[in-house]
Design an enzyme around this catalytic site. Structure first.
Site, PDB file in Angstrom:
ATOM      1  N   CYS A  94       0.839  -1.192   0.000  1.00 23.27           N
ATOM      2  CA  CYS A  94       0.000   0.000   0.000  1.00 23.27           C
ATOM      3  C   CYS A  94       0.876   1.246   0.000  1.00 23.27           C
ATOM      4  O   CYS A  94       1.897   1.306   0.696  1.00 23.27           O
ATOM      5  CB  CYS A  94      -0.903  -0.020   1.236  1.00 23.27           C
ATOM      6  SG  CYS A  94      -1.893   1.477   1.448  1.00 23.27           S
ATOM      7  N   CYS A 153       1.421   4.387   3.659  1.00 23.64           N
ATOM      8  CA  CYS A 153       2.407   4.540   4.736  1.00 23.64           C
ATOM      9  C   CYS A 153       3.769   4.081   4.234  1.00 23.64           C
ATOM     10  O   CYS A 153       3.864   3.145   3.440  1.00 23.64           O
ATOM     11  CB  CYS A 153       2.018   3.698   5.955  1.00 23.64           C
ATOM     12  SG  CYS A 153       0.476   4.178   6.738  1.00 23.64           S
ATOM     13  N   CYS A 181      -7.236  -0.976   8.021  1.00 17.17           N
ATOM     14  CA  CYS A 181      -6.206   0.060   8.007  1.00 17.17           C
ATOM     15  C   CYS A 181      -6.067   0.607   9.421  1.00 17.17           C
ATOM     16  O   CYS A 181      -7.042   1.127   9.979  1.00 17.17           O
ATOM     17  CB  CYS A 181      -6.572   1.185   7.036  1.00 17.17           C
ATOM     18  SG  CYS A 181      -5.440   2.604   7.105  1.00 17.17           S
ATOM     19  N   GLN A 234      -9.778  18.828   8.057  1.00 17.93           N
ATOM     20  CA  GLN A 234      -8.564  18.249   8.608  1.00 17.93           C
ATOM     21  C   GLN A 234      -8.804  16.754   8.792  1.00 17.93           C
ATOM     22  O   GLN A 234      -9.891  16.337   9.212  1.00 17.93           O
ATOM     23  CB  GLN A 234      -8.210  18.910   9.935  1.00 17.93           C
ATOM     24  CG  GLN A 234      -7.795  20.359   9.828  1.00 17.93           C
ATOM     25  CD  GLN A 234      -6.489  20.541   9.069  1.00 17.93           C
ATOM     26  OE1 GLN A 234      -5.639  19.653   9.034  1.00 17.93           O
ATOM     27  NE2 GLN A 234      -6.330  21.704   8.442  1.00 17.93           N
ATOM     28  N   CYS A 241       0.912  21.750   5.515  1.00 13.32           N
ATOM     29  CA  CYS A 241       1.140  20.303   5.574  1.00 13.32           C
ATOM     30  C   CYS A 241       2.349  19.913   4.724  1.00 13.32           C
ATOM     31  O   CYS A 241       2.541  18.737   4.420  1.00 13.32           O
ATOM     32  CB  CYS A 241      -0.107  19.542   5.114  1.00 13.32           C
ATOM     33  SG  CYS A 241      -0.592  19.872   3.406  1.00 13.32           S
TER      34      CYS A 241
END
Length: 442
Positions: free
Chosen positions: A91, A94, A169, A278, A400
């Protein structure tokens, strides 16, 4: 007659001869890849930590170094941990679950410090990292497609358009994860051969789902989707076909069983379908606290890139606010909430990247909030950096992206602003994304 010379074959400078090598990782870079050295060149190896001795396959050239695929960890370095997710490595969501927690937290804070130093801001005060735990993500965008008659629903694979079918997840709020099987079943009944995207938001009244797909819905499919919304107890369900309408696609309401509400400063807002929030409530509250505590009560504030009011509304309880956003949907939601509460809050739809607030407009405010997308706020920072004695005295900048944040802060500091402090907030665990709130004063 001479024969024409043949041109030498073209070579791709990014092409390298694949080979398997043994490496020792020296450090972890800002993209999350371990960095080793081979014949004087940097080699970027994902899923490694400093001290790892690994077997890796050289695959390509990247910038001033080489990329390699990890084959095997021959000897683990200190700080290596067991990833908690079964999908890790395939995936693309991450890239740092293999790092021990303390090492990860230090590396995450250093992302910001490194970017600041690159722009000559190494003296800036960076507060301790604020952590937002896993299993708290309330908003996520999934991709889906049909494969062998079944719906595959999940996240894109690492450096790939392949969709990894997600069963669990560890980042998601459990309510989002629990809805995935039912959403797969819902999509299975629709002719979605081309696939699409699904944005799911956990509101205070339940799940809000927006499906984006080129599929044309017939009456039977609309009724089927509405029944699925009932069975899944969704607050709202909408469908959008991309490429239709001036706003990038008409959003068709399928089911609105109850208002999909969130609260900012105790004030209820119903965001537009798929609207930006957020990603975590904890992260939102940490950002809002850093902003509100830095802005004097009662002063006029400009909230730029305001979204649907996560910071505008708490501040409007203390003084007048002018909120500016580039999209109509979030502004309409914010405006409706402010009018209902009788707040001194005005709104404006405006593309701040193309038309930032100019010096003469900024004179109306004593504080400015900036919360731009990842590309940053270069144009608005340039206007704020211009001399303006009667203008704002405080800036709260939310970002961010440490790289564009440091760039914009350099612009502001060159214009006379002083960084009071920066609060790094990790609401994107195990990724290279980092939120930060910077307070600046004149």
């Amino acid at each position: 007659m001479r024969k024409p010379r043949r041109a030498p074959p073209r070579t791709n400078r990014n092409t390298v001869q694949p080979r398997t090598v043994e490496l020792v990782v020296d450090s972890v870079g800002t993209r999350g890849d371990g960095i080793a050295r081979l014949d004087g060149e940097a080699v970027f190896v994902p899923f490694t930590v400093a001290g790892d001795r690994v077997l890796a396959r050289i695959e390509a050239r990247r910038g001033d170094g080489l990329t390699a695929a990890l084959i095997e960890v021959l000897e683990p370095g200190p700080g290596r941990a067991m990833p908690p997710c079964a999908h890790y490595g395939r995936c693309g969501g991450c890239s740092l679950q293999h790092m021990e927690d303390d090492l990860y937290a230090a590396w995450k804070r250093d992302l910001l410090i490194t970017q600041l130093a690159r722009h000559g801001l190494a003296d800036a005060v960076v507060e301790p990292l604020v952590r937002v735990p896993p299993a708290s993500r309330r908003r996520a965008a999934f991709a889906f497609t049909r494969a062998k008659g079944a719906i595959v629903l999940g996240f894109n694979g690492r450096s790939s358009h392949t969709i990894i079918d997600i069963e669990r997840c560890p980042l998601l709020d459990p309510a989002l994860g629990a809805a995935l099987p039912g959403l797969r079943k819902m999509l299975a009944g629709i002719a979605v051969e081309g696939g699409g995207d699904l944005i799911m938001t956990l509101t205070e009244n339940g799940l809000d789902v927006l499906v984006e797909s080129p599929a044309r819905l017939d009456l039977f499919e609309r009724e089927s989707l509405a029944a699925a919304a009932e069975g899944l107890d969704l607050a709202r369900l909408h469908w959008r076909r991309p490429g239709i309408g001036a706003a990038g696609g008409f959003i068709e309401p399928i089911a609105r069983r109850r208002a999909a509400l969130v609260h900012f400063g105790g004030i209820a807002v119903e965001p537009a379908p798929g609207a930006f929030l957020q990603p975590t409530k904890g992260g939102e509250l940490a950002i809002a606290e850093a902003i509100v505590s830095a802005i004097p009560e009662g002063v006029p504030v400009a909230d730029l890139y305001c979204g649907c009011g996560s910071f505008s509304l708490p501040l409007a309880l203390r003084g007048p606010v002018h909120a500016v956003e580039g999209e109509q949907g979030p502004v309409a939601a914010l405006d409706a909430a402010a009018r209902r509460e009788g707040l001194a809050l005005s709104t404006e739809v405006r593309d701040l990247a193309r038309r930032p607030l100019a010096v003469h407009e900024l004179k109306a405010y004593r504080a400015v909030i900036l919360d731009p997308p990842r590309a940053g706020a270069a144009a608005q920072a340039a206007e704020l950096a211009r001399p303006n004695p009667a203008g704002p005295a405080t800036i709260a900048m939310v970002s961010c992206n440490p790289a564009t944040l440091a760039r914009d802060l350099r612009t502001l500091c060159d214009g006379g602003w002083h960084i009071e402090h920066i609060v790094p907030i990790d609401q994107f665990p195990w990724s290279t994304h980092l939120e930060a709130v910077t307070i600046l004063r004149l």
